[in-house]
Design an enzyme around this catalytic site. Structure first.
Site, PDB file in Angstrom:
ATOM      1  N   TYR A  24       0.662  -1.297  -0.093  1.00 19.35           N
ATOM      2  CA  TYR A  24       0.002  -0.105   0.100  1.00 19.35           C
ATOM      3  C   TYR A  24       1.050   1.175  -0.049  1.00 19.35           C
ATOM      4  CZ  TYR A  24      -3.509  -3.208   1.240  1.00 19.35           C
ATOM      5  OH  TYR A  24      -4.584  -4.360   1.240  1.00 19.35           O
ATOM      6  N   ASN A  75     -13.077   3.943  -1.899  1.00 22.74           N
ATOM      7  CA  ASN A  75     -12.507   2.651  -1.842  1.00 22.74           C
ATOM      8  C   ASN A  75     -12.989   1.926  -0.415  1.00 22.74           C
ATOM      9  OD1 ASN A  75     -10.527   0.755  -1.186  1.00 22.74           O
ATOM     10  ND2 ASN A  75      -8.706   2.056  -1.228  1.00 22.74           N
ATOM     11  N   HIS A  81     -15.285  -6.683  -1.754  1.00 26.46           N
ATOM     12  CA  HIS A  81     -15.267  -8.032  -2.187  1.00 26.46           C
ATOM     13  C   HIS A  81     -16.557  -9.005  -1.566  1.00 26.46           C
ATOM     14  CE1 HIS A  81     -11.282  -6.747  -3.499  1.00 26.46           C
ATOM     15  NE2 HIS A  81     -10.928  -6.691  -2.545  1.00 26.46           N
ATOM     16  N   ASP A  88     -25.829  -1.930  -3.114  1.00 26.78           N
ATOM     17  CA  ASP A  88     -27.253  -1.437  -3.183  1.00 26.78           C
ATOM     18  C   ASP A  88     -27.263   0.094  -2.977  1.00 26.78           C
ATOM     19  OD1 ASP A  88     -28.123  -3.710  -3.987  1.00 26.78           O
ATOM     20  OD2 ASP A  88     -28.907  -4.532  -2.071  1.00 26.78           O
ATOM     21  N   HIS A 101      -8.738   1.505  -6.010  1.00 26.79           N
ATOM     22  CA  HIS A 101      -8.009   0.405  -5.231  1.00 26.79           C
ATOM     23  C   HIS A 101      -6.419   1.023  -5.091  1.00 26.79           C
ATOM     24  CE1 HIS A 101     -11.316  -1.897  -4.108  1.00 26.79           C
ATOM     25  NE2 HIS A 101     -11.605  -1.877  -5.391  1.00 26.79           N
ATOM     26  N   SER A 103      -4.195  -0.881  -4.300  1.00 30.57           N
ATOM     27  CA  SER A 103      -3.030  -2.077  -4.872  1.00 30.57           C
ATOM     28  C   SER A 103      -3.850  -2.405  -6.097  1.00 30.57           C
ATOM     29  CB  SER A 103      -3.202  -3.251  -3.888  1.00 30.57           C
ATOM     30  OG  SER A 103      -4.226  -3.643  -3.409  1.00 30.57           O
TER      31      SER A 103
HETATM   32  O1  CA2 Z   1      -5.961  -1.946  -2.510  1.00 32.66           O
HETATM   33  C1  CA2 Z   1      -6.803  -1.370  -2.084  1.00 32.66           C
HETATM   34  O2  CA2 Z   1      -7.004  -0.343  -1.947  1.00 32.66           O
HETATM   35  C2  CA2 Z   1      -7.955  -2.272  -1.435  1.00 32.66           C
HETATM   36  O3  CA2 Z   1      -8.904  -1.733  -1.349  1.00 32.66           O
HETATM   37  C3  CA2 Z   1      -7.303  -2.133   0.131  1.00 32.66           C
HETATM   38  C4  CA2 Z   1      -8.200  -3.169   1.132  1.00 32.66           C
HETATM   39  C5  CA2 Z   1      -8.149  -4.471   0.560  1.00 32.66           C
HETATM   40  O4  CA2 Z   1      -8.970  -5.328   1.559  1.00 32.66           O
HETATM   41  C6  CA2 Z   1      -8.690  -4.633  -0.877  1.00 32.66           C
HETATM   42  O5  CA2 Z   1      -8.398  -6.053  -1.275  1.00 32.66           O
HETATM   43  C7  CA2 Z   1      -7.825  -3.566  -1.635  1.00 32.66           C
HETATM   44  C8  CA2 Z   1      -7.412  -3.206   2.618  1.00 32.66           C
HETATM   45  C9  CA2 Z   1      -7.118  -1.919   3.140  1.00 32.66           C
HETATM   46  C10 CA2 Z   1      -6.034  -2.520   4.308  1.00 32.66           C
HETATM   47  O6  CA2 Z   1      -5.153  -1.286   4.523  1.00 32.66           O
HETATM   48  C11 CA2 Z   1      -4.190  -1.467   5.281  1.00 32.66           C
HETATM   49  C12 CA2 Z   1      -3.132  -0.857   5.136  1.00 32.66           C
HETATM   50  C13 CA2 Z   1      -2.129  -0.842   5.936  1.00 32.66           C
HETATM   51  C14 CA2 Z   1      -1.817  -1.944   6.889  1.00 32.66           C
HETATM   52  C15 CA2 Z   1      -2.903  -2.917   6.978  1.00 32.66           C
HETATM   53  C16 CA2 Z   1      -4.069  -2.646   6.165  1.00 32.66           C
END
Ligand code: CA2
Length: 146
Positions: A24, A75, A81, A88, A101, A103
């Site tokens: 991230y 986001n 998912h 909705d 997103h 990532s």
């Molecule tokens: O890539 C993205 O922006 C996501 O939406 C981030 C979500 C993930 O579940 C999606 O699949 C993709 C998770 C965010 C978690 O963010 C963290 C950041 C730092 C440390 C731990 C979690």
């Protein structure tokens, strides 16, 4: 007519910059929100940035935005998912939606390859880090004109 764009970040995005920098990056949520405010100003919009770890709160904010925002950038984190309920609410918003997103969800585990939110979005930006929020606002400036 309002120029405010609601920018929603979902569960765990408050941890940005504190863990998993390889996925991230090192920017924090505060950095993301500053980028959004600065970009919105540059393109003639106003950003209303919010983050919650709670599905119902995100849904309530999308409902509220029906009367107060010209567009939605979302986001939804892991809820992307899993949450038909959030989908909705986004469908009921009925104004332009851009999904972001940080990532590239398609290079990650298979369960991240599908987002419920995507089917209600005009466009989806993923894998470009926090730059995705800037690009989403630039696109939104065009979408709200239409
Ligand atoms: O890539 C993205 O922006 C996501 O939406 C981030 C979500 C993930 O579940 C999606 O699949 C993709 C998770 C965010 C978690 O963010 C963290 C950041 C730092 C440390 C731990 C979690």
């Amino acid at each position: 007519m309002t120029r405010t764009i609601l920018i929603l970040n979902g569960p765990n995005l408050n941890l940005l910059g504190q863990r998993e920098p390889a996925i991230y990056g090192s920017a924090t949520l505060a950095d993301v929100e500053k980028l959004c405010h600065d970009t919105a100003k540059r393109v003639g919009l106003a950003a209303d940035c919010r983050q919650s770890n709670h599905e119902g709160k995100l849904i309530d904010w999308v409902h509220e935005a029906r009367g107060t925002a010209a567009g939605l950038i979302i986001n939804a984190g892991g809820l992307s998912h899993t949450s038909v309920a959030l989908l909705d609410a986004v469908i009921a918003f009925e104004k332009p939606v851009v999904e972001v997103h940080i990532s590239n969800i398609f290079r990650r585990e298979e369960f991240r390859h599908h987002s419920w939110v995507s089917s209600a979005a005009k466009g989806v930006i993923c894998g470009l880090g926090i730059k995705g929020y800037e690009l989403a606002l630039e696109a939104m400036a065009e979408l709200v004109k239409q």
